[in-house]
Enzyme design. Structure first.
Site, short mmCIF file in Angstrom:
data_model
loop_
_atom_site.label_atom_id
_atom_site.label_comp_id
_atom_site.label_asym_id
_atom_site.label_seq_id
_atom_site.Cartn_x
_atom_site.Cartn_y
_atom_site.Cartn_z
N ASP A 18 -5.58 -1.72 -2.87
CA ASP A 18 -6.56 -0.77 -3.41
C ASP A 18 -6.29 0.65 -2.89
OD1 ASP A 18 -8.71 0.12 -4.82
OD2 ASP A 18 -10.23 -0.73 -3.49
N GLY A 19 -6.62 1.62 -3.71
CA GLY A 19 -6.57 3.01 -3.27
C GLY A 19 -5.47 3.85 -3.91
N ASN A 66 -9.65 -4.87 -14.95
CA ASN A 66 -8.80 -3.68 -15.14
C ASN A 66 -8.47 -3.40 -16.60
OD1 ASN A 66 -6.85 -4.18 -12.06
ND2 ASN A 66 -8.68 -2.95 -12.42
C1 FPP Z 1 -6.04 -0.40 -7.23
O1 FPP Z 1 -6.04 0.99 -7.04
C2 FPP Z 1 -4.75 -0.86 -7.73
C3 FPP Z 1 -4.57 -1.40 -8.97
C4 FPP Z 1 -5.66 -1.55 -9.93
C5 FPP Z 1 -3.24 -1.83 -9.44
C6 FPP Z 1 -2.26 -2.28 -8.42
C7 FPP Z 1 -0.91 -1.95 -8.93
C8 FPP Z 1 0.16 -1.58 -8.20
C9 FPP Z 1 0.15 -1.57 -6.74
C10 FPP Z 1 1.44 -1.12 -8.83
C11 FPP Z 1 2.13 -2.07 -9.74
C12 FPP Z 1 2.26 -3.46 -9.23
C13 FPP Z 1 3.41 -4.18 -9.20
C14 FPP Z 1 3.36 -5.61 -8.79
C15 FPP Z 1 4.71 -3.61 -9.53
P1 FPP Z 1 -7.14 1.84 -7.80
O2 FPP Z 1 -6.48 2.41 -9.01
O3 FPP Z 1 -8.36 1.04 -8.08
O4 FPP Z 1 -7.42 2.95 -6.74
P2 FPP Z 1 -8.77 3.77 -6.53
O5 FPP Z 1 -9.83 2.76 -6.17
O6 FPP Z 1 -8.44 4.66 -5.40
O7 FPP Z 1 -9.04 4.48 -7.80
#
Ligand code: FPP
Length: 256
Positions: A18-19, A66
């Site tokens: 997350d983040g 998501n």
């Molecule tokens: C949460 O951060 C992260 C996600 C929803 C997606 C995770 C994806 C990756 C790490 C990259 C691609 C993955 C692979 C396996 C290649 P957020 O967007 O919710 O962050 P925020 O809470 O700070 O907005």
């Protein structure tokens, strides 16, 4: 470098990455740049886990919720996943890592599904580590799916109601055949489970860190493992009982 005991490693680590969005904001960049940097952290952590001998690593890469994000962001996440599969196949083979997924992958685009299928097929016999990607995954949906299938199997005579217990129920989940996570890490300071592995986390040690996922390093992973190793996992028993079980185990009287 943080010290960890390689004889007492968690067998299965699960991570809520997350983040990414907050990382991008902090660096005055668009959210997608944050996800791209997050994908790099995935590479670092997969490598580090393999290096120290973690057997299962489950990463929450895309939740069933998501799908509700802006279409551009969903597309970018799908593209990053495709890119990851294309670029990492050789590395997964070299490191003898098997790729598996949990979640409703039927919802993914045919191109991503096809790539996943190919990578899963070609890494199927790798046995050093399992990299398990949670994609279009939601734990509540997973349990509903399992219950429907159990009802179906009871109706057709494949399963008996009296045979339903924790073990047989687990076999109906996406994670069937995998040990439950020993350690669950969530980055970015949020202290929630967010519909991730609700059944499987029943006795998991939880570790929350303020580090944003794109900044998560091998050192941060070691910190999480070191914290896990300081804890006493009691599985509902008392400390005294646990000592007895351990003594019996050392004498070979109880199976681990
Ligand atoms: C949460 O951060 C992260 C996600 C929803 C997606 C995770 C994806 C990756 C790490 C990259 C691609 C993955 C692979 C396996 C290649 P957020 O967007 O919710 O962050 P925020 O809470 O700070 O907005």
């Amino acid at each position: 470098m943080i010290k960890i005991d390689t004889d007492r490693l968690p067998r299965h680590i699960a991570i809520i990455m997350d983040g990414n969005g907050r990382w991008a904001e902090k660096h005055t960049m668009g959210r997608i740049r944050g996800h791209r940097k997050g994908a790099q952290a995935v590479r670092t952590v997969v490598r580090a886990c393999r290096e120290i001998g973690i057997r299962y690593l489950t990463l929450f890469a895309f939740s069933s919720e998501n799908w509700e994000r802006p279409a551009k962001e969903v597309q970018a996440l799908m593209f990053l996943l495709e890119e990851y599969l294309d670029k990492e196949l050789a590395e997964l083979q070299k490191q003898e890592i098997r790729l598996t997924t949990i979640g409703d992958i039927e919802r993914l685009t045919p191109v991503v599904r096809e790539k996943l299928f190919q990578v899963k097929e070609s890494t199927a016999t790798n046995d050093k580590m399992v990299l398990n990607l949670a994609l279009s995954y939601g734990a509540q949906d997973e349990m509903i799916m399992a219950i429907k299938k159990i009802i179906e199997d009871c109706g057709s005579g494949k399963m008996e109601i009296k045979a339903i217990n924790k073990e047989t129920f687990s076999q109906y989940l996406y994670t069937s055949g995998m040990p439950d996570p020993d350690l669950m890490i969530r980055t970015s300071g949020e202290c929630r489970i967010s519909n991730f592995l609700l059944w499987q986390l029943a006795y998991t040690e939880l570790y929350f860190t303020k580090v944003l996922w794109p900044d998560f390093t091998k050192d941060d992973l070691y910190k999480a493992i070191a914290s896990y190793q300081k804890r006493e996992r009691r599985f509902g028993l008392t400390s005294e009982q646990l000592k007895e079980v351990n003594t019996e185990m050392c004498k070979g009287k109880v199976n681990a």
